[in-house]
Design a protein around this motif. Structure first.
Motif, short mmCIF file in Angstrom:
data_model
loop_
_atom_site.label_atom_id
_atom_site.label_comp_id
_atom_site.label_asym_id
_atom_site.label_seq_id
_atom_site.Cartn_x
_atom_site.Cartn_y
_atom_site.Cartn_z
N LEU A 9 -20.99 -5.20 6.43
CA LEU A 9 -20.09 -6.02 5.60
C LEU A 9 -19.56 -5.23 4.40
O LEU A 9 -18.37 -5.33 4.06
N GLY A 10 -20.40 -4.43 3.79
CA GLY A 10 -19.96 -3.61 2.66
C GLY A 10 -18.93 -2.58 3.07
O GLY A 10 -17.90 -2.39 2.39
N THR A 11 -19.15 -1.92 4.18
CA THR A 11 -18.21 -0.93 4.69
C THR A 11 -16.85 -1.56 4.96
O THR A 11 -15.81 -1.02 4.57
N CYS A 12 -16.85 -2.71 5.59
CA CYS A 12 -15.59 -3.38 5.92
C CYS A 12 -14.87 -3.89 4.68
O CYS A 12 -13.64 -3.80 4.59
N ALA A 13 -15.64 -4.40 3.71
CA ALA A 13 -15.04 -4.88 2.47
C ALA A 13 -14.37 -3.73 1.71
O ALA A 13 -13.32 -3.92 1.09
N LEU A 14 -14.95 -2.56 1.78
CA LEU A 14 -14.36 -1.40 1.11
C LEU A 14 -13.21 -0.79 1.91
O LEU A 14 -12.25 -0.28 1.34
N MET A 15 -13.29 -0.85 3.21
CA MET A 15 -12.28 -0.24 4.08
C MET A 15 -10.94 -0.97 4.04
O MET A 15 -9.89 -0.35 4.06
N VAL A 16 -10.97 -2.28 4.00
CA VAL A 16 -9.75 -3.08 4.17
C VAL A 16 -8.68 -2.72 3.13
O VAL A 16 -7.50 -2.71 3.43
N HIS A 17 -9.09 -2.38 1.93
CA HIS A 17 -8.10 -2.05 0.89
C HIS A 17 -7.29 -0.80 1.23
O HIS A 17 -6.13 -0.68 0.85
N HIS A 18 -7.88 0.12 1.98
CA HIS A 18 -7.15 1.33 2.37
C HIS A 18 -5.99 0.98 3.30
O HIS A 18 -4.93 1.60 3.25
N GLY A 19 -6.18 -0.02 4.16
CA GLY A 19 -5.10 -0.48 5.03
C GLY A 19 -4.01 -1.19 4.25
O GLY A 19 -2.82 -0.96 4.46
N PHE A 20 -4.41 -2.08 3.32
CA PHE A 20 -3.41 -2.78 2.49
C PHE A 20 -2.60 -1.80 1.66
O PHE A 20 -1.40 -1.97 1.46
N ASP A 21 -3.26 -0.75 1.18
CA ASP A 21 -2.58 0.28 0.39
C ASP A 21 -1.46 0.94 1.21
O ASP A 21 -0.37 1.20 0.70
N LYS A 22 -1.72 1.20 2.47
CA LYS A 22 -0.70 1.82 3.33
C LYS A 22 0.47 0.88 3.58
O LYS A 22 1.63 1.29 3.57
N ILE A 23 0.18 -0.41 3.77
CA ILE A 23 1.25 -1.38 4.00
C ILE A 23 2.13 -1.53 2.77
O ILE A 23 3.33 -1.71 2.87
N GLN A 24 1.54 -1.44 1.60
CA GLN A 24 2.30 -1.57 0.36
C GLN A 24 3.18 -0.36 0.08
O GLN A 24 4.09 -0.45 -0.73
N ASN A 25 2.90 0.76 0.73
CA ASN A 25 3.68 1.98 0.49
C ASN A 25 3.88 2.73 1.81
O ASN A 25 3.50 3.89 1.93
N ILE A 26 4.47 2.06 2.78
CA ILE A 26 4.67 2.65 4.11
C ILE A 26 5.47 3.94 4.02
O ILE A 26 5.08 4.96 4.60
#
Length: 156
Positions: A9-26
């Motif tokens: 759960l901790g790994t996934c909670a930390l990982m998801v922001h890296h994906g959102f960061d890419k979507i915000q600056n494709i």
């Protein structure tokens, strides 16, 4: 079992922001990372940016609940291996393992840690408290049943 669940759960909670960061600056990620360091990949860089983002967002969601954990963790790990390669190409090894980098943190360090943790889940699965175990009756058993149906069901 609780420790494995907490790590997942901790790994996934930390990982998801890296994906959102890419979507915000494709466009920025596509130009400064994908095109610059991985220009040999076929297709537009935006495709690879969105693929990495989807792996990090959807993959984090799936792994957090523990559904199809091994292939999901493997795909997330592949994305993070690519991140390690990017950081090594961009800033080098920074005198690893005994050097002290200027920022007091190796640029590839976080991505490498993700590779190790996700590698664990790729091999071991999500653990006892997961959809794979509680609903599917065990991820490997589920896959084995699919293979049996695909290759061993013969009409009599």
């Amino acid at each position: 079992d609780l420790s494995i669940t907490a790590m997942r759960l901790g790994t996934c909670a930390l990982m998801v922001h890296h994906g959102f960061d890419k979507i915000q600056n494709i466009d920025g990620f596509s130009a400064n990372v994908v095109a610059k360091f991985f220009g040999f990949l076929p297709g537009p860089p935006q495709f690879w940016t969105l693929s990495a983002a989807a792996t990090q967002i959807v993959g984090a969601g799936m792994l957090s609940v523990g559904v199809f954990s091994r292939p999901v963790a493997l795909s997330m790990s592949a994305t993070m291996i690519t991140a390690v390669i990017f950081h090594l190409l961009n800033t080098g090894g920074e005198a690893f393992p005994l050097g002290i980098p200027k920022a007091h943190s190796y640029n590839f360090e976080l991505a490498a840690m993700y590779v190790l943790v996700l590698g664990y889940f790729s091999v071991a699965g999500a653990g006892k408290y997961s959809v794979d175990e509680l609903v599917l009756g065990g991820e490997l058993n589920f896959y084995g049943g699919l293979l049996d149906k695909a290759f061993n069901d013969k009409e009599e």
